[in-house]
Design an enzyme around this catalytic site. Structure first.
Site, PDB file in Angstrom:
ATOM      1  N   GLY A 170       0.764  -1.246   0.000  1.00  0.00           N
ATOM      2  CA  GLY A 170       0.000   0.000   0.000  1.00  0.00           C
ATOM      3  C   GLY A 170       0.791   1.290   0.000  1.00  0.00           C
TER       4      GLY A 170
ATOM      5  N   ASP B  80      -4.421   1.673  11.016  1.00  0.00           N
ATOM      6  CA  ASP B  80      -5.825   1.406  11.320  1.00  0.00           C
ATOM      7  C   ASP B  80      -5.908   0.999  12.794  1.00  0.00           C
ATOM      8  OD1 ASP B  80      -8.509   0.832  10.975  1.00  0.00           O
ATOM      9  OD2 ASP B  80      -8.203  -1.035   9.919  1.00  0.00           O
TER      10      ASP B  80
ATOM     11  N   LYS C 127      -6.497   6.298  11.313  1.00  0.00           N
ATOM     12  CA  LYS C 127      -7.917   6.281  11.720  1.00  0.00           C
ATOM     13  C   LYS C 127      -7.956   6.188  13.241  1.00  0.00           C
ATOM     14  CE  LYS C 127      -9.443   3.459   7.802  1.00  0.00           C
ATOM     15  NZ  LYS C 127     -10.002   2.140   7.433  1.00  0.00           N
TER      16      LYS C 127
ATOM     17  N   PHE D  42     -13.462   3.167   4.731  1.00  0.00           N
ATOM     18  CA  PHE D  42     -12.481   2.385   3.989  1.00  0.00           C
ATOM     19  C   PHE D  42     -12.030   3.182   2.778  1.00  0.00           C
ATOM     20  CE2 PHE D  42     -10.584  -0.891   1.451  1.00  0.00           C
ATOM     21  CZ  PHE D  42      -9.912  -1.619   2.414  1.00  0.00           C
TER      22      PHE D  42
ATOM     23  N   ASP E 222      -5.684  -0.281  -1.670  1.00  0.00           N
ATOM     24  CA  ASP E 222      -6.539  -1.119  -2.513  1.00  0.00           C
ATOM     25  C   ASP E 222      -7.812  -1.553  -1.824  1.00  0.00           C
ATOM     26  OD1 ASP E 222      -5.293  -2.956  -0.646  1.00  0.00           O
ATOM     27  OD2 ASP E 222      -6.041  -4.557  -1.942  1.00  0.00           O
TER      28      ASP E 222
END
Ligand code: IMP
Length: 194
Positions: free
Chosen positions: A55, A114, A142, A163, A170
């Site tokens: 990512g 996350d 987040k 999301f 992705d």
């Protein structure tokens, strides 16, 4: 990306155009700011920029070009999730570094923090390789989802619990090539500079 399975409203086969959460322009400006801060903090030193795959590849490429101290780039492949849709904290290293980092200043470049479990595990693992220092630069965070408080030294944006895809991130391996950060749902969301 199995973590995305909890977002049942995504229909990859239809490939809806994700709604813009953070535009190309905002990303570009923020990456420049981060690069300037990192360059100032590491002035007179050199860096190992550690791109966490997959990512982070777009972010790391842009960030590298915004940093003006000497650096080399390493890639670390990680798989954060097994068969479960939640992060277990057990991170599998799928591709290791190509050279030792002992005595070097490491900057871990993450796409998104996350739960924080992946980053915590990674920093612990990397510390065993005796680098001179380890710092973290994350594009997104987040806060609502955090389980394991992880230190983020340089942060692009804090976002709500949505999301996100694009700019390297992705959903089921798609959308990484979007030039902006988008959301696939229709729920109200927001993002603010960190
Ligand atoms: P953590 O261990 O829960 O912090 O997991 C971090 C990893 O989960 C990230 O490096 C991403 O690969 C993935 N991830 C978490 N949230 C998102 C998202 O909104 N979009 C895409 N990938 C995500």
């Amino acid at each position: 990306m199995l973590a995305a399975a909890r977002y049942a409203w995504c229909h990859v086969s239809e490939e809806p155009a994700p709604r813009v959460l953070i535009s190309e322009e905002r990303i570009r400006a923020r990456v420049r700011e981060l690069g300037a801060r990192i360059s100032a903090d590491y002035a007179g030193r050199s860096l190992v920029l550690l791109c966490v795959l997959k990512g982070s590849f777009v972010f790391a490429a842009d960030l590298a070009r915004s940093i003006d101290v000497p650096l080399r780039v390493e890639f670390l492949g990680v798989q954060s999730y097994g068969s479960d849709v939640r992060s277990s904290g057990v991170v599998q290293i799928t591709q290791d570094l190509t050279a030792p980092v002992e005595g070097e200043d490491l900057l871990v470049v993450e796409d998104i923090v996350d739960t924080g479990l992946t980053l915590t595990y990674l920093v612990e693992q990397l510390s065993t390789r005796r680098p001179r220092s380890v710092r973290v630069c994350a594009l997104l965070h987040k806060p609502a989802r955090i389980q394991e408080p992880a230190r983020i030294d340089y942060l692009g944006f804090s976002i709500e619990d949505v999301f996100v895809v694009g700019y390297g991130l992705d959903y089921a391996q798609r959308y990484r090539n979007l030039p902006y950060l988008g959301v696939l749902d229709a729920e109200p969301t927001g993002a603010r500079d960190a």
